[in-house]
Design a protein around this motif. Structure first.
Motif, PDB file in Angstrom:
ATOM      1  N   TYR A 426       6.955  35.764  -0.336  1.00 39.07           N
ATOM      2  CA  TYR A 426       7.297  35.171  -1.594  1.00 39.07           C
ATOM      3  C   TYR A 426       6.065  34.649  -2.300  1.00 39.07           C
ATOM      4  O   TYR A 426       5.530  33.658  -2.167  1.00 39.07           O
ATOM      5  CB  TYR A 426       8.102  33.924  -1.281  1.00 39.07           C
ATOM      6  N   PRO A 427       5.299  35.559  -3.193  1.00 40.29           N
ATOM      7  CA  PRO A 427       4.207  35.183  -3.748  1.00 40.29           C
ATOM      8  C   PRO A 427       3.970  34.032  -4.474  1.00 40.29           C
ATOM      9  O   PRO A 427       2.869  33.629  -4.798  1.00 40.29           O
ATOM     10  CB  PRO A 427       3.528  36.644  -4.386  1.00 40.29           C
ATOM     11  N   SER A 428       5.057  33.405  -5.006  1.00 40.91           N
ATOM     12  CA  SER A 428       5.022  32.407  -5.924  1.00 40.91           C
ATOM     13  C   SER A 428       4.676  31.164  -5.108  1.00 40.91           C
ATOM     14  O   SER A 428       4.446  30.087  -5.690  1.00 40.91           O
ATOM     15  CB  SER A 428       6.380  32.221  -6.750  1.00 40.91           C
ATOM     16  N   ILE A 429       4.968  31.312  -3.797  1.00 36.59           N
ATOM     17  CA  ILE A 429       4.632  29.878  -3.038  1.00 36.59           C
ATOM     18  C   ILE A 429       3.189  30.015  -2.651  1.00 36.59           C
ATOM     19  O   ILE A 429       2.725  30.898  -1.828  1.00 36.59           O
ATOM     20  CB  ILE A 429       5.681  29.925  -1.646  1.00 36.59           C
ATOM     21  N   GLN A 430       2.406  29.031  -3.078  1.00 38.93           N
ATOM     22  CA  GLN A 430       0.974  29.091  -2.657  1.00 38.93           C
ATOM     23  C   GLN A 430       0.737  27.608  -2.506  1.00 38.93           C
ATOM     24  O   GLN A 430       1.251  26.765  -2.740  1.00 38.93           O
ATOM     25  CB  GLN A 430       0.336  29.631  -3.635  1.00 38.93           C
ATOM     26  N   SER A 431      -0.760  27.572  -1.755  1.00 38.96           N
ATOM     27  CA  SER A 431      -1.349  26.130  -1.574  1.00 38.96           C
ATOM     28  C   SER A 431      -2.430  26.193  -1.494  1.00 38.96           C
ATOM     29  O   SER A 431      -3.150  27.324  -1.113  1.00 38.96           O
ATOM     30  CB  SER A 431      -0.609  25.554  -0.396  1.00 38.96           C
ATOM     31  N   THR A 432      -3.385  25.004  -1.767  1.00 43.13           N
ATOM     32  CA  THR A 432      -4.645  25.073  -1.696  1.00 43.13           C
ATOM     33  C   THR A 432      -5.233  23.857  -1.207  1.00 43.13           C
ATOM     34  O   THR A 432      -4.527  22.764  -1.673  1.00 43.13           O
ATOM     35  CB  THR A 432      -5.342  25.340  -3.261  1.00 43.13           C
ATOM     36  N   LYS A 433      -6.287  23.911  -0.552  1.00 44.26           N
ATOM     37  CA  LYS A 433      -6.999  22.387  -0.168  1.00 44.26           C
ATOM     38  C   LYS A 433      -8.423  22.567  -0.002  1.00 44.26           C
ATOM     39  O   LYS A 433      -8.735  23.563   0.568  1.00 44.26           O
ATOM     40  CB  LYS A 433      -6.179  22.218   1.107  1.00 44.26           C
ATOM     41  N   ILE A 434      -9.263  21.571  -0.368  1.00 49.49           N
ATOM     42  CA  ILE A 434     -10.497  21.243  -0.252  1.00 49.49           C
ATOM     43  C   ILE A 434     -10.989  20.414   0.954  1.00 49.49           C
ATOM     44  O   ILE A 434     -10.559  19.361   0.897  1.00 49.49           O
ATOM     45  CB  ILE A 434     -11.168  21.287  -1.451  1.00 49.49           C
ATOM     46  N   TYR A 435     -11.916  20.951   1.706  1.00 49.40           N
ATOM     47  CA  TYR A 435     -12.545  20.397   2.871  1.00 49.40           C
ATOM     48  C   TYR A 435     -13.813  20.084   2.557  1.00 49.40           C
ATOM     49  O   TYR A 435     -14.452  21.046   2.180  1.00 49.40           O
ATOM     50  CB  TYR A 435     -12.250  20.791   4.177  1.00 49.40           C
ATOM     51  N   SER A 436     -14.412  18.926   2.987  1.00 46.22           N
ATOM     52  CA  SER A 436     -15.836  18.627   2.852  1.00 46.22           C
ATOM     53  C   SER A 436     -16.504  18.726   4.342  1.00 46.22           C
ATOM     54  O   SER A 436     -15.989  17.957   5.021  1.00 46.22           O
ATOM     55  CB  SER A 436     -16.263  17.386   2.226  1.00 46.22           C
ATOM     56  N   PHE A 437     -17.364  19.637   4.724  1.00 46.44           N
ATOM     57  CA  PHE A 437     -17.755  19.883   5.946  1.00 46.44           C
ATOM     58  C   PHE A 437     -19.205  19.411   5.971  1.00 46.44           C
ATOM     59  O   PHE A 437     -19.825  19.605   5.352  1.00 46.44           O
ATOM     60  CB  PHE A 437     -17.663  21.307   6.414  1.00 46.44           C
TER      61      PHE A 437
END
Length: 543
Positions: A426-437
């Motif tokens: 289901y390509p419309s389902i996406q997510s993004t998260k940004i981490y600081s390492f």
């Protein structure tokens, strides 16, 4: 006296001799003031002063009752206003004949004095309209056959009037219109596009003794010649919340006006949970009505209400639902505070941690997810797509430059990692998260715990040149009594008994910039067994 003389004239006509005499024509200007002397009568009528009496014969029309006689001065004076335009132009009385009856003892003489009314320039020219609106149809294929009538100016004095025409900025309308002054016609010199300019303001000026102007407003009349246009070929509808109705306003323009620019919207590929307002293009998403679909693009048909044919286009809206996945980073060697992660690396071979992707709708881990990792330091990480584990990438040039710099045994690397998740099914389902390492590197600990020795050499080294690999921190390299065996798949280096690497071939950084070597320590009093395997990562740099 005036009326009496008329009666006397007719009543005694049988007893008195009568004569009618014509005097020479005189001329006067119009609009002389009341009481002004027109002419002296003494030099025109003989023996006027010795006559019994004299006066004007009453004119047949009140419009001609314009003069009277000043008997004390024996002159003809202005009695009423004399207007050339009213008398001559409208009533055709350009010459007024004044009859003067003179009575003597046995005669009554009637003197007829023609008075020509002269015109003077006492009237301003004028247009009967303040403005004239002309409509020209845009993109008219027969523009060269068209002409448009302009208003005439009027001058009651009938003086000659000339004309000129200008744009509002006082420039001539070159390239736009041709002006036929003789026939007062405006001719277009091209076809006009309303969307380029929808109005032209001109000023028509009439000239004689004075000037007067009127506005000419050219309106370019719209035709339905513009297809509706999406602001972008494909726009993004980002849905971030499952509890509220998400809205997206489609931005479409149609440069036509009226019904030609009035738009209607419809979803062509109906997807459950999505609806659109057919009049303003607002798209709504209702999570309660939504069912997962493998379609990730909404196709919107937009049409205008133009005539004779409606024009239409399609807009494509990419859908991204970014609220369904929880992304967490798990690690046994890290300090994690929400999206801030501190890692102290003791062993470079071990995983830094792993990512856990949780589907909140299905309450389980995502099985169809594709993970893409972007780092502010390019290629410094290696990601295992099967286990979702994150490692340092030993093939990274950036990392090699850091690890081979032994001037600083301890270094911290600060960087950001962006995790992008997409569901393959289901390509419309996406997510993004940004981490600081923040990654802490103790290079001596890495050497001891990981059995990896990082080196940097330059590509201008000579053949048979010796490169010392002695290192007091590692037991394999701090005792020259140890017997070392070098394994080099490229056969570029060999090792001597004094812990020196010796170059067998010339180096070229463009052909190869990292070499992987293995050093084995041979056990004492043994011919076959080896122990204490040490890996060498040699980073080749340009001199």
């Amino acid at each position: 006296m005036f009326r009496i003389l008329c009666i006397i004239f007719f009543s005694v006509s049988f007893n008195y001799s009568q004569t009618i005499k014509h005097l020479n024509e005189i001329s006067i200007e119009e609009e002389l003031s009341i009481g002004s002397i027109v002419t002296s009568l003494i030099d025109k009528i003989p023996n006027l002063e010795q006559s019994n009496e004299y006066d004007l014969v009453t004119p047949l029309s009140i419009d001609l009752d314009l003069f009277s006689i000043n008997h004390s001065q024996h002159c003809l004076i202005i009695k009423n206003r004399i207007d050339y335009e009213n008398l001559c132009l409208k009533k055709n009385h350009c010459i007024i004949s004044v009859s003067i009856a003179v009575s003597n003892d046995d005669t009554i003489d009637v003197y007829i004095l023609p008075i020509r009314i002269l015109n003077k320039n006492d009237n301003l020219i004028k247009f009967l309209v303040n403005r004239t609106i002309i409509e020209i149809e845009e993109n008219d294929e027969y523009w060269f056959k068209k002409n448009y009538t302009l208003p005439h100016a009027y001058d009651d004095d009938e003086d000659l009037i000339t004309y000129s025409i200008y744009l509002q900025n006082w420039n001539k309308p070159y390239g736009l219109f041709e002006f036929d002054e003789k026939n007062l016609l405006l001719k277009p010199l091209k076809k006009f596009d309303r969307e380029e300019q929808n109005i032209y303001l001109l000023r028509l000026i009439a000239h004689n003794q004075n000037d007067i102007s009127t506005d000419i407003i050219i309106l370019i009349k719209d035709i339905n010649d513009n297809i509706p246009k999406c602001q972008q070929n494909q726009t993004l509808f980002l849905i971030t919340n499952q509890s509220l109705i998400s809205k997206f306003l489609l931005n479409v323009t149609d440069y036509d006006e009226g019904d030609n620019g009035k738009l209607e919207y419809n979803i062509e590929n109906s997807l459950l949970g999505f609806s659109i307002d057919r009049y303003n293009g607002e798209i709504k998403f209702d999570y309660k009505k939504w069912i997962r679909s493998n379609e990730s693009i909404l196709i919107i048909n937009i049409s205008d209400h133009g005539k004779p044919l409606r024009l239409s286009t399609k807009c494509f809206i990419e859908i991204k639902l970014i609220f369904l996945y929880d992304i967490d980073f798990k690690s046994n060697i890290s300090l994690i505070n929400q999206t801030n992660i501190y890692i102290n690396i003791e062993n470079i071979d071990l995983s830094l941690g792993y990512f856990l992707i949780y589907d909140k709708q299905y309450n389980k881990s995502c099985l169809d997810c594709l993970i893409n990792i972007n780092s502010s330091l390019n290629d410094i990480f290696y990601f295992n797509y099967l286990t979702y584990d994150l490692y340092l990438n030993l093939n990274s040039i950036i990392l090699m430059k850091i690890l081979t710099n032994y001037i600083h045994y301890k270094e911290n690397i600060s960087l950001n990692i962006e995790i992008n998740i997409i569901n393959l099914k289901y390509p419309s389902i996406q997510s993004t998260k940004i981490y600081s390492f923040i990654i802490h590197l103790n290079k001596l600990n890495l050497l001891i715990n990981s059995n990896i020795f990082f080196m940097k050499i330059y590509d201008n080294i000579l053949l048979n040149e010796h490169i010392s690999i002695y290192n007091r921190y590692h037991h394999c390299l701090n005792n020259q009594s140890n017997q070392l065996i070098l394994i080099d798949p490229t056969d570029t280096f060999h090792i001597d008994k004094k812990f020196n690497l010796i170059l067998n071939k010339y180096l070229n950084v463009k052909q190869q910039n990292i070499y992987y070597l293995t050093v084995q320590q041979k056990q004492t009093n043994s011919t076959n067994n080896v122990s204490s395997i040490l890996r060498f990562l040699i980073h080749l740099d340009q001199a």
